[in-house]
Design a protein around this motif. Structure first.
Motif, PDB file in Angstrom:
ATOM      1  N   GLY A  68       0.796  -1.227   0.000  1.00  0.00           N
ATOM      2  CA  GLY A  68       0.000   0.000   0.000  1.00  0.00           C
ATOM      3  C   GLY A  68       0.821   1.266   0.000  1.00  0.00           C
ATOM      4  N   PHE A  69       2.119   1.160   0.287  1.00  0.00           N
ATOM      5  CA  PHE A  69       2.995   2.330   0.280  1.00  0.00           C
ATOM      6  C   PHE A  69       4.191   2.057  -0.622  1.00  0.00           C
ATOM      7  N   ASP A  70       4.908   3.124  -0.962  1.00  0.00           N
ATOM      8  CA  ASP A  70       6.113   3.006  -1.782  1.00  0.00           C
ATOM      9  C   ASP A  70       7.351   3.054  -0.893  1.00  0.00           C
ATOM     10  N   VAL A  71       8.478   2.662  -1.471  1.00  0.00           N
ATOM     11  CA  VAL A  71       9.764   2.857  -0.794  1.00  0.00           C
ATOM     12  C   VAL A  71      10.686   3.619  -1.734  1.00  0.00           C
ATOM     13  N   VAL A  72      11.577   4.396  -1.146  1.00  0.00           N
ATOM     14  CA  VAL A  72      12.538   5.151  -1.942  1.00  0.00           C
ATOM     15  C   VAL A  72      13.794   5.364  -1.107  1.00  0.00           C
ATOM     16  N   MET A  73      14.939   5.280  -1.734  1.00  0.00           N
ATOM     17  CA  MET A  73      16.190   5.653  -1.081  1.00  0.00           C
ATOM     18  C   MET A  73      16.417   7.117  -1.419  1.00  0.00           C
ATOM     19  N   LEU A  74      16.093   7.988  -0.491  1.00  0.00           N
ATOM     20  CA  LEU A  74      16.181   9.421  -0.745  1.00  0.00           C
ATOM     21  C   LEU A  74      17.634   9.862  -0.664  1.00  0.00           C
ATOM     22  N   PRO A  75      18.156  10.432  -1.746  1.00  0.00           N
ATOM     23  CA  PRO A  75      19.575  10.815  -1.756  1.00  0.00           C
ATOM     24  C   PRO A  75      19.895  11.884  -0.719  1.00  0.00           C
ATOM     25  N   ALA A  76      21.146  11.901  -0.301  1.00  0.00           N
ATOM     26  CA  ALA A  76      21.607  12.937   0.616  1.00  0.00           C
ATOM     27  C   ALA A  76      21.634  14.291  -0.087  1.00  0.00           C
ATOM     28  N   LEU A  77      21.556  15.344   0.693  1.00  0.00           N
ATOM     29  CA  LEU A  77      21.775  16.701   0.190  1.00  0.00           C
ATOM     30  C   LEU A  77      23.219  17.059   0.516  1.00  0.00           C
ATOM     31  N   ASP A  78      24.014  17.312  -0.513  1.00  0.00           N
ATOM     32  CA  ASP A  78      25.426  17.612  -0.290  1.00  0.00           C
ATOM     33  C   ASP A  78      25.625  18.897   0.504  1.00  0.00           C
ATOM     34  N   CYS A  79      24.744  19.858   0.287  1.00  0.00           N
ATOM     35  CA  CYS A  79      24.860  21.144   0.989  1.00  0.00           C
ATOM     36  C   CYS A  79      23.456  21.663   1.271  1.00  0.00           C
ATOM     37  N   ALA A  80      23.081  21.723   2.532  1.00  0.00           N
ATOM     38  CA  ALA A  80      21.744  22.177   2.906  1.00  0.00           C
ATOM     39  C   ALA A  80      21.852  23.230   3.998  1.00  0.00           C
ATOM     40  N   ALA A  81      21.126  24.322   3.830  1.00  0.00           N
ATOM     41  CA  ALA A  81      20.992  25.327   4.886  1.00  0.00           C
ATOM     42  C   ALA A  81      19.810  24.889   5.740  1.00  0.00           C
ATOM     43  N   THR A  82      20.041  24.639   7.000  1.00  0.00           N
ATOM     44  CA  THR A  82      19.000  24.075   7.859  1.00  0.00           C
ATOM     45  C   THR A  82      18.682  25.017   9.011  1.00  0.00           C
ATOM     46  N   VAL A  83      17.444  24.974   9.432  1.00  0.00           N
ATOM     47  CA  VAL A  83      17.001  25.772  10.569  1.00  0.00           C
ATOM     48  C   VAL A  83      15.867  25.020  11.242  1.00  0.00           C
ATOM     49  N   VAL A  84      15.718  25.182  12.534  1.00  0.00           N
ATOM     50  CA  VAL A  84      14.677  24.500  13.300  1.00  0.00           C
ATOM     51  C   VAL A  84      13.455  25.398  13.421  1.00  0.00           C
ATOM     52  N   HIS A  85      12.310  24.845  13.059  1.00  0.00           N
ATOM     53  CA  HIS A  85      11.031  25.553  13.208  1.00  0.00           C
ATOM     54  C   HIS A  85      10.256  24.933  14.361  1.00  0.00           C
ATOM     55  N   ARG A  86       9.755  25.765  15.243  1.00  0.00           N
ATOM     56  CA  ARG A  86       8.980  25.280  16.382  1.00  0.00           C
ATOM     57  C   ARG A  86       7.537  25.755  16.258  1.00  0.00           C
ATOM     58  N   GLY A  87       6.613  24.797  16.423  1.00  0.00           N
ATOM     59  CA  GLY A  87       5.200  25.113  16.303  1.00  0.00           C
ATOM     60  C   GLY A  87       4.586  24.442  15.092  1.00  0.00           C
ATOM     61  N   PRO A  88       3.301  24.682  14.842  1.00  0.00           N
ATOM     62  CA  PRO A  88       2.610  24.020  13.731  1.00  0.00           C
ATOM     63  C   PRO A  88       3.149  24.443  12.376  1.00  0.00           C
ATOM     64  N   MET A  89       3.016  23.557  11.410  1.00  0.00           N
ATOM     65  CA  MET A  89       3.509  23.846  10.074  1.00  0.00           C
ATOM     66  C   MET A  89       2.698  24.940   9.391  1.00  0.00           C
ATOM     67  N   SER A  90       1.515  25.206   9.873  1.00  0.00           N
ATOM     68  CA  SER A  90       0.725  26.298   9.308  1.00  0.00           C
ATOM     69  C   SER A  90       1.385  27.644   9.546  1.00  0.00           C
ATOM     70  N   ARG A  91       2.352  27.680  10.485  1.00  0.00           N
ATOM     71  CA  ARG A  91       3.060  28.930  10.775  1.00  0.00           C
ATOM     72  C   ARG A  91       4.520  28.858  10.338  1.00  0.00           C
ATOM     73  N   ILE A  92       4.791  28.055   9.338  1.00  0.00           N
ATOM     74  CA  ILE A  92       6.173  27.880   8.891  1.00  0.00           C
ATOM     75  C   ILE A  92       6.692  29.068   8.088  1.00  0.00           C
ATOM     76  N   LEU A  93       5.790  29.889   7.570  1.00  0.00           N
ATOM     77  CA  LEU A  93       6.182  30.955   6.652  1.00  0.00           C
ATOM     78  C   LEU A  93       7.261  31.881   7.214  1.00  0.00           C
ATOM     79  N   PRO A  94       7.146  32.382   8.459  1.00  0.00           N
ATOM     80  CA  PRO A  94       8.208  33.263   8.964  1.00  0.00           C
ATOM     81  C   PRO A  94       9.569  32.575   8.988  1.00  0.00           C
ATOM     82  N   THR A  95       9.596  31.311   9.413  1.00  0.00           N
ATOM     83  CA  THR A  95      10.865  30.577   9.469  1.00  0.00           C
ATOM     84  C   THR A  95      11.450  30.401   8.073  1.00  0.00           C
TER      85      THR A  95
END
Length: 323
Positions: free
Chosen positions: A252-279
């Motif tokens: 009922g579901f798929d599988v995938v080997m998701l490739p690594a991101l060689d360079c990613a800018a990451t940040v932590v968002h706290r709270g619901p995803m509906s408020r992700i826009l400011p982050t």
């Protein structure tokens, strides 16, 4: 018989409203004194009054109410109308709540412009992960369109994993792709003058439209899949082939080997995803200010997802390259 005042009191309406109903022929008094003009009502008329008020509260106009009552609407029919109206009101309330959340997100974005510290962003390489996933199509990359698509996908994915006996080995991870352009859209209009190439779209704009493919995934292991009877090529994530595309498992579901991101800018968002826009927009400011540019859609790694969404912790992983 009751005077108009007493009848209004029993019916929890105003005498003025009863006079209006009389004037338009919706609820006539049982008797009107020919000398004084006083109106008198019978207790049996409360049933019609109740129907009038109920239908009005369901959103019908008085003209519609009169037409409905002429057909002698039954109590079960009224209850059916009530259920339908309740569903419509609940949907409207949900939509209004979502719009309010988006307005709040925009206000937070305005208030927090330029406040993100350099310490909030970490540039790093992510790991290759094996995902069990379900996919869907969203009308746009906006939170208002992503939310209604991704949440049901995760609910169904968790159910399917439990049924298959596959225990997640890590957090949820969502990623996005440009949605394929329908064949009709490809041939229905010129995207560029004859003989000229169509310019490459911006990183977050789907070719031919705004729609995106939403991939809702959960980190799993090869061992957990093997126990469920699925053997996966460890190098590709696809059973028996060298492709990294999502592949059905028969569970009922798929599988995938998701490739690594060689360079990613990451940040932590706290709270619901509906408020992700400011982050997300603060991250965009940081990327621009620090000599990078986006190389695709951001991934979302759901580190903590307790029942109260205010306590959610999500890592945003934006693939970047040097500008």
């Amino acid at each position: 018989m009751f005077t108009i005042g007493d009848f209004a009191q029993y019916g929890r309406v105003s005498a003025r409203m009863l006079r209006h109903y009389d004037a338009i022929g919706l609820l006539r008094p049982a008797r009107t004194d020919p000398v004084s003009g006083y109106r008198f009502y019978e207790a049996a008329q409360l049933a019609r009054l109740n129907r009038i008020i109920a239908l009005k509260d369901l959103g019908f106009s008085l003209q519609q109410v009169r037409a409905i009552l002429a057909e002698e609407v039954s109590v079960p029919e009224l209850r059916g109308m009530l259920r339908l109206r309740r569903a419509e009101l609940e949907a409207a309330l949900t939509a209004a709540g979502a719009r309010l959340a988006q307005v709040e997100a925009r206000l937070r974005t305005i208030e927090s412009e330029g406040r993100m510290s350099a310490d909030d962003v970490v540039v790093k390489r992510t790991e290759t992960v094996l995902l069990a996933e379900l996919s869907g199509r969203a009308a746009s990359y906006g939170p208002e369109d992503i939310g209604p698509v991704i949440q049901p996908l995760y609910d169904e994915l968790c159910r399917l994993l439990e049924t298959a006996g596959v225990t997640p080995a890590g957090p949820g991870l969502a990623y996005y792709e440009d949605a394929p352009v329908p064949a009709a859209a490809k041939t229905g209009g010129a995207l560029a003058p004859p003989g000229e190439a169509t310019p490459n779209p911006p990183a977050h704009t789907a070719p031919g439209g705004d729609a995106v493919l939403v991939h809702a995934g959960m980190v799993i292991t090869h061992e957990a899949l093997a126990k469920a009877g699925v053997t996966v090529d460890r190098a590709s994530g696809r059973p028996g082939t060298p492709s990294a595309a999502p592949v059905p498992t028969g569970l009922g579901f798929d599988v995938v080997m998701l490739p690594a991101l060689d360079c990613a800018a990451t940040v932590v968002h706290r709270g619901p995803m509906s408020r992700i826009l400011p982050t997300a927009q603060n991250l965009a400011h940081w990327i621009d200010a620090n000599g990078y540019r986006s190389a695709g859609y951001a991934r979302e790694l759901y580190l903590e997802c307790p029942p109260d969404q205010e306590d959610w912790v999500t890592e945003i992983q934006e693939p970047v390259v040097r500008a």
